[in-house]
Design a protein around this motif. Structure first.
Motif, PDB file in Angstrom:
ATOM      1  N   ARG A 111       0.818  -1.032   0.068  1.00 15.22           N
ATOM      2  CA  ARG A 111      -0.018  -0.101   0.094  1.00 15.22           C
ATOM      3  C   ARG A 111       1.180   1.107   0.120  1.00 15.22           C
ATOM      4  O   ARG A 111       1.979   1.342   0.436  1.00 15.22           O
TER       5      ARG A 111
ATOM      6  N   GLU B 113       0.855   5.697   0.156  1.00 16.96           N
ATOM      7  CA  GLU B 113       0.031   7.116   0.440  1.00 16.96           C
ATOM      8  C   GLU B 113       0.865   8.131   0.189  1.00 16.96           C
ATOM      9  O   GLU B 113       2.054   8.116   0.426  1.00 16.96           O
TER      10      GLU B 113
ATOM     11  N   GLY C 198      -4.528  14.217  -0.382  1.00 16.37           N
ATOM     12  CA  GLY C 198      -3.780  12.937  -0.216  1.00 16.37           C
ATOM     13  C   GLY C 198      -4.051  12.293  -1.479  1.00 16.37           C
ATOM     14  O   GLY C 198      -5.061  12.507  -2.164  1.00 16.37           O
TER      15      GLY C 198
ATOM     16  N   ASP D  72      -3.856   8.017  -3.012  1.00 16.12           N
ATOM     17  CA  ASP D  72      -3.514   6.588  -2.882  1.00 16.12           C
ATOM     18  C   ASP D  72      -2.799   5.982  -3.711  1.00 16.12           C
ATOM     19  O   ASP D  72      -3.266   6.018  -5.038  1.00 16.12           O
TER      20      ASP D  72
ATOM     21  N   SER E 268      -1.962   2.772  -3.810  1.00 15.48           N
ATOM     22  CA  SER E 268      -1.909   1.411  -3.958  1.00 15.48           C
ATOM     23  C   SER E 268      -2.399   0.784  -5.305  1.00 15.48           C
ATOM     24  O   SER E 268      -2.990   1.593  -6.245  1.00 15.48           O
TER      25      SER E 268
ATOM     26  N   GLU F 253      -0.210  -2.258   7.682  1.00 13.96           N
ATOM     27  CA  GLU F 253      -0.769  -2.176   6.643  1.00 13.96           C
ATOM     28  C   GLU F 253       0.077  -2.589   5.491  1.00 13.96           C
ATOM     29  O   GLU F 253      -0.302  -2.248   4.295  1.00 13.96           O
TER      30      GLU F 253
ATOM     31  N   ARG G 165       2.796  -0.480   4.381  1.00 15.32           N
ATOM     32  CA  ARG G 165       2.684   0.615   3.454  1.00 15.32           C
ATOM     33  C   ARG G 165       3.700   1.260   3.529  1.00 15.32           C
ATOM     34  O   ARG G 165       4.521   1.273   4.487  1.00 15.32           O
TER      35      ARG G 165
ATOM     36  N   CYS H 144       5.007   5.540   3.113  1.00 18.91           N
ATOM     37  CA  CYS H 144       4.410   7.119   2.842  1.00 18.91           C
ATOM     38  C   CYS H 144       5.156   8.098   2.221  1.00 18.91           C
ATOM     39  O   CYS H 144       6.576   8.022   2.674  1.00 18.91           O
TER      40      CYS H 144
ATOM     41  N   ARG I 231      -4.239  14.122  -9.089  1.00 17.97           N
ATOM     42  CA  ARG I 231      -5.058  13.750  -8.216  1.00 17.97           C
ATOM     43  C   ARG I 231      -6.656  13.236  -9.087  1.00 17.97           C
ATOM     44  O   ARG I 231      -7.349  12.729  -8.502  1.00 17.97           O
TER      45      ARG I 231
ATOM     46  N   ARG J 146      -7.831   8.211 -10.911  1.00 15.77           N
ATOM     47  CA  ARG J 146      -7.479   7.128 -10.389  1.00 15.77           C
ATOM     48  C   ARG J 146      -6.889   6.139 -11.480  1.00 15.77           C
ATOM     49  O   ARG J 146      -5.674   5.482 -11.183  1.00 15.77           O
TER      50      ARG J 146
ATOM     51  N   GLU K  28      -3.105   4.761 -11.769  1.00 12.70           N
ATOM     52  CA  GLU K  28      -2.488   3.608 -11.665  1.00 12.70           C
ATOM     53  C   GLU K  28      -1.553   3.176 -12.729  1.00 12.70           C
ATOM     54  O   GLU K  28      -0.425   2.523 -12.581  1.00 12.70           O
TER      55      GLU K  28
END
Ligand code: FAD
Length: 411
Positions: A78, A80, A87, A89, A91, A193, A195, A197, A369, A372, A376
């Motif tokens: 994961r 972030e 923020g 993501d 992942s 998790e 992950r 950051c 942002r 998504r 990816e």
């Protein structure tokens, strides 16, 4: 006159770039065993200031070399990122985003594999000077003279080979600093998790980079590796107390961690330069080529281990051709580092760094942002997952358009 030792290939520096070059060389040309030497100023296992995040691209290179990763590692699934506009993501539905190792053990593992394959590693020996003529290269070290047909400068960001042969240029050297903190894995989200950051909010305050937090194991004990990267030239960064400003940014990025106490203990912080890719550089001159940090790596994130392997693979290819009599092979290496897949990827990352670290950074973070699916593809491309980063730009754009406009699955 002092006697010299003669090899086909001398490699300055036994880090990932030097060792990958040697490993790809003996893989392609087993007859080179015993005719390659790597000269290393330290002795493995040696400490290297590095967060140790291996992106999937590096794991593909290890597979290609047939080297199993047999060092302690933490897989991250994961991700972030905090940005000045909110923020994000990172992942990828449970795919491994990074495998975090410690560089002392990882580099020692590569050195063992190289020695087993017949590469000589002369440790505790420093390259001091390089001279070349039409028929050979001479490398002066504090343990004697080496002569070779080709020299690979893989001696890191402050490369002595680069200075001796290509001249000094420091404008493209950024800096990263880090520390390690012992943590309780049951109470640390990075372990719970799996992950990592990133925090880019410091860009709004004039840092051209980001803070990070990676889970890792040191001597089997869970730790967080915390650090900050700043792409700006390090002379500038070190002037006027910039170092303590970088630490203050880290404290602000991770207020939950006991970093404030560490502020006063400067010796707990380790800092190291990172030379980043500049399309204006050249990477071959006569019989000398550069690889890894000595050549220049990812300007956006400062990631360099995957580049070290890519450079090593390309260098090995060109060296084999050169030894077979193709006098143009090293010039082609230079060209490939600019215009091949790795050069194109680094140019795109340089473009991204110019925009994400510019006065208009908020606009670019906002764009990043929006979709998504686009993100990816960006993460997979950056990670080199399934060799996506080797696709021509037009195929990437087509994939992006199908994913964003037609909502096709990204994989
Ligand atoms: C704080 C920090 C965090 C980082 N985190 C990451 C990360 O998470 N993931 C990632 O991919 N990259 C990361 N990097 C970048 C990464 O560490 C480098 O890109 C990578 O080490 C490059 O490998 P290399 O073999 O080119 O150089 P190096 O690893 O620097 O190896 C060069 C070798 O040459 C030797 N040497 C130097 N001078 C001489 C000389 N004169 N004679 C003989 N030997 C010499 C050195 O001892 C060394 O062993 C980070 C860097 C920093 C500073």
């Amino acid at each position: 006159m002092e006697a010299s030792r003669k090899f086909d290939v001398v490699i300055a520096g036994a880090g990932p770039a030097g060792l990958a070059t040697a490993l790809f060389l003996v893989k392609h040309r087993p007859a080179l065993a015993g005719r390659i030497v790597a000269i290393e100023k330290s002795a493995h296992p040696r400490f290297k200031v590095c967060a140790g995040g291996l992106i999937p691209k590096t794991m593909l290179a290890l597979d290609e070399l047939g080297i199993p990763l047999d060092v302690p590692a933490v897989e991250v699934v994961r991700g972030e990122a905090s940005t000045p506009v909110g923020g994000v993501d990172l992942s990828r539905g449970g795919d491994v985003l990074a495998t975090v190792i410690r560089r002392d053990l990882f580099d020692a593992m590569l050195a063992r594999a190289a020695s087993d394959a017949g590469v000589e590693i002369v440790q505790r020996s420093r390259v001091l000077d390089v001279t070349q003529d039409a028929s050979s290269v001479r490398v002066d070290t504090d343990q004697g003279i080496f002569e070779a047909q080709i020299l690979v400068g893989a001696d890191g960001s402050g490369s002595r080979v680069r200075r001796a042969v290509f001249g000094a240029r420091k404008e493209t050297i950024g800096r990263a600093m880090m520390t390690d903190i012992a943590v309780d894995p049951e109470r640390t989200p990075e372990f719970i998790e799996k992950r990592y950051c990133f925090d880019f909010r410091c860009v709004s305050r004039g840092i051209s980079g980001y803070s990070w937090s990676f889970p890792c194991l040191i001597g089997g004990a869970p730790h967080l590796n915390i650090g900050i990267y700043d792409q700006r030239p390090h002379e500038f960064v070190e002037a006027g107390g910039e170092q303590s400003r970088m630490i203050a940014e880290l404290v602000a990025a991770f207020p939950e961690l006991p970093l404030d106490g560490l502020k006063r203990h400067a010796t707990r912080w380790q800092s190291f330069p990172i030379r980043w890719f500049d399309a204006a550089d050249s990477y071959a001159r006569g019989r000398v080529i550069l690889a890894g940090d000595a050549a220049g790596v990812d300007p956006l994130m400062g990631e360099g281990i995957s580049c070290a392997f890519e450079h090593g693979k390309l260098a090995a290819n060109s060296i084999c051709k050169f030894l077979d009599g193709d006098g143009d092979a090293l010039r082609i290496y230079d060209l490939t580092l600019h215009e091949g897949a790795v050069g194109k990827k680094l140019s795109k990352l340089a473009f991204a760094a110019r925009h994400f670290y510019s006065p208009h950074h908020r606009l670019f973070f906002r764009v990043a942002r929006i979709s998504r699916r686009a993100r990816e593809i960006g993460v997979d491309w950056y990670n080199g997952a399934r060799h996506l980063d080797e696709l021509p730009t037009r195929s990437l754009i087509a994939r992006w358009a199908r994913a964003v406009l037609l909502r096709e699955p990204v994989r």
